[in-house]
Design an enzyme around this catalytic site. Sequence first.
Site, PDB file in Angstrom:
ATOM      1  N   LYS A  55       0.854  -1.182   0.000  1.00 46.12           N
ATOM      2  CA  LYS A  55       0.000   0.000   0.000  1.00 46.12           C
ATOM      3  C   LYS A  55       0.895   1.238   0.000  1.00 46.12           C
ATOM      4  CE  LYS A  55      -2.342   1.717   3.718  1.00 46.12           C
ATOM      5  NZ  LYS A  55      -2.191   3.172   3.765  1.00 46.12           N
ATOM      6  N   ASP A  98      -3.413   4.356  -1.935  1.00 45.62           N
ATOM      7  CA  ASP A  98      -4.357   4.823  -0.906  1.00 45.62           C
ATOM      8  C   ASP A  98      -4.346   6.349  -0.848  1.00 45.62           C
ATOM      9  OD1 ASP A  98      -5.893   5.041   1.401  1.00 45.62           O
ATOM     10  OD2 ASP A  98      -4.275   4.447   2.746  1.00 45.62           O
ATOM     11  N   LYS A 126      -7.346   8.234  -1.182  1.00 44.15           N
ATOM     12  CA  LYS A 126      -8.634   8.669  -0.590  1.00 44.15           C
ATOM     13  C   LYS A 126      -9.181   9.942  -1.244  1.00 44.15           C
ATOM     14  CE  LYS A 126      -7.659   6.743   4.026  1.00 44.15           C
ATOM     15  NZ  LYS A 126      -6.209   6.468   3.997  1.00 44.15           N
ATOM     16  N   ASP A 150     -13.691  14.969  -3.931  1.00 42.53           N
ATOM     17  CA  ASP A 150     -13.808  16.280  -4.593  1.00 42.53           C
ATOM     18  C   ASP A 150     -15.076  16.238  -5.435  1.00 42.53           C
ATOM     19  OD1 ASP A 150     -13.218  18.809  -5.829  1.00 42.53           O
ATOM     20  OD2 ASP A 150     -11.088  18.420  -5.538  1.00 42.53           O
ATOM     21  N   THR A 189     -11.216   5.012  10.794  1.00 40.58           N
ATOM     22  CA  THR A 189     -11.186   4.350  12.104  1.00 40.58           C
ATOM     23  C   THR A 189     -10.680   5.291  13.204  1.00 40.58           C
ATOM     24  OG1 THR A 189      -9.125   3.341  11.386  1.00 40.58           O
ATOM     25  CG2 THR A 189     -11.055   1.927  11.391  1.00 40.58           C
ATOM     26  N   ARG A 245       2.977  -1.055  10.845  1.00 42.65           N
ATOM     27  CA  ARG A 245       4.069  -1.148  11.819  1.00 42.65           C
ATOM     28  C   ARG A 245       4.371  -2.544  12.357  1.00 42.65           C
ATOM     29  NH1 ARG A 245       1.490   3.832  14.766  1.00 42.65           N
ATOM     30  NH2 ARG A 245      -0.246   2.821  13.691  1.00 42.65           N
TER      31      ARG A 245
HETATM   32  O1  C5P Z   1       0.960   0.768  11.166  1.00 37.72           O
HETATM   33  P1  C5P Z   1      -0.477   0.331  11.031  1.00 37.72           P
HETATM   34  O2  C5P Z   1      -0.649  -1.178  10.913  1.00 37.72           O
HETATM   35  O3  C5P Z   1      -1.376   0.932  12.078  1.00 37.72           O
HETATM   36  O4  C5P Z   1      -0.897   0.933   9.621  1.00 37.72           O
HETATM   37  C1  C5P Z   1      -2.221   0.897   9.138  1.00 37.72           C
HETATM   38  C2  C5P Z   1      -2.287   1.573   7.800  1.00 37.72           C
HETATM   39  O5  C5P Z   1      -3.658   1.625   7.403  1.00 37.72           O
HETATM   40  C3  C5P Z   1      -1.792   3.023   7.786  1.00 37.72           C
HETATM   41  O6  C5P Z   1      -1.235   3.252   6.492  1.00 37.72           O
HETATM   42  C4  C5P Z   1      -3.052   3.829   7.969  1.00 37.72           C
HETATM   43  O7  C5P Z   1      -2.964   5.108   7.379  1.00 37.72           O
HETATM   44  C5  C5P Z   1      -4.062   2.980   7.216  1.00 37.72           C
HETATM   45  N1  C5P Z   1      -5.462   3.172   7.611  1.00 37.72           N
HETATM   46  C6  C5P Z   1      -5.919   2.982   8.908  1.00 37.72           C
HETATM   47  N2  C5P Z   1      -7.255   3.162   9.199  1.00 37.72           N
HETATM   48  C7  C5P Z   1      -8.109   3.525   8.232  1.00 37.72           C
HETATM   49  C8  C5P Z   1      -7.661   3.706   6.920  1.00 37.72           C
HETATM   50  C9  C5P Z   1      -6.306   3.529   6.643  1.00 37.72           C
HETATM   51  O8  C5P Z   1      -5.153   2.638   9.793  1.00 37.72           O
HETATM   52  N3  C5P Z   1      -9.399   3.663   8.509  1.00 37.72           N
END
Ligand code: C5P
Length: 233
Positions: free
Chosen positions: A32, A59, A61, A64, A119, A211
């Site tokens: 992603k 990603d 998003k 507009d 989220t 992460r």
């Molecule tokens: O590091 P982590 O596992 O928390 O990363 C989750 C990824 O998913 C990040 O790139 C974050 O921006 C993305 N994301 C999220 N919640 C959302 C949409 C995207 O955590 N609702």
Amino acid sequence: MAKDVIIACDFSSKEQTLAFLEKFTDRKPFVKIGMELFYAEGPDIVREIKKRGHKIFLDLKLHDIPNTVKKAMAVLSRLDVDMCNLHAAGTIAMMEAAREGLTRADGTRPILLAVTQLTSTSEERMHEDLLIEGKIGDVVVHYAQNAKKAGLDGVVCSPLEAGMVKAACGKEFLTVTPGIRFADGAVGDQVRVTTPAQAREIGTDFIVVGRPITAAEDPVAAYRRCVEEFLNS
Ligand code: C5P
């Protein structure tokens, strides 16, 4: 497209990203690319990662007016990404325009997903800041139904909402879920999390993991563990 683990490559430069991806020598992960990397490096980073054999979820998003989103999606389609997204809050008309813009002359197009409620938005903030009443789960399902009406393929949502979305929109309607943590790992700033195994049980189609893989001492082992729990166990 088959169920898969998507690694969120939340790095700020091409060098960091490519050095990270070079660790993966056997299975090439689905990656992603988010706003940070795309705005830092531009479309060339997408072409470079694609050339190396990775599938890409871009990603960005989009949100507009319909005409602007349609034209922007046509540009992303030419980049040959596998998956991209927009905000369902942009309305059904915007989502339809996006789908049209994304569709190539031969009728093919990348998977198009809608973000429902982020989220990071709590029910309280949704009520007070956005003046949207009701339960956040109902809003997520309503936005998912709008996305389905507009001909989209699925939504990005919390794994804990994926079951409700499938029940309302059908099991073919894709759910792509971030907020994934190992049972013995740090939660960080995510609030509503599940393990890869729980996400599999809920029936989500793709998990997005950042992460727990990118910050692991051994990212390849962490990725293999995710694949094992989500796809093979
Ligand atoms: O590091 P982590 O596992 O928390 O990363 C989750 C990824 O998913 C990040 O790139 C974050 O921006 C993305 N994301 C999220 N919640 C959302 C949409 C995207 O955590 N609702």
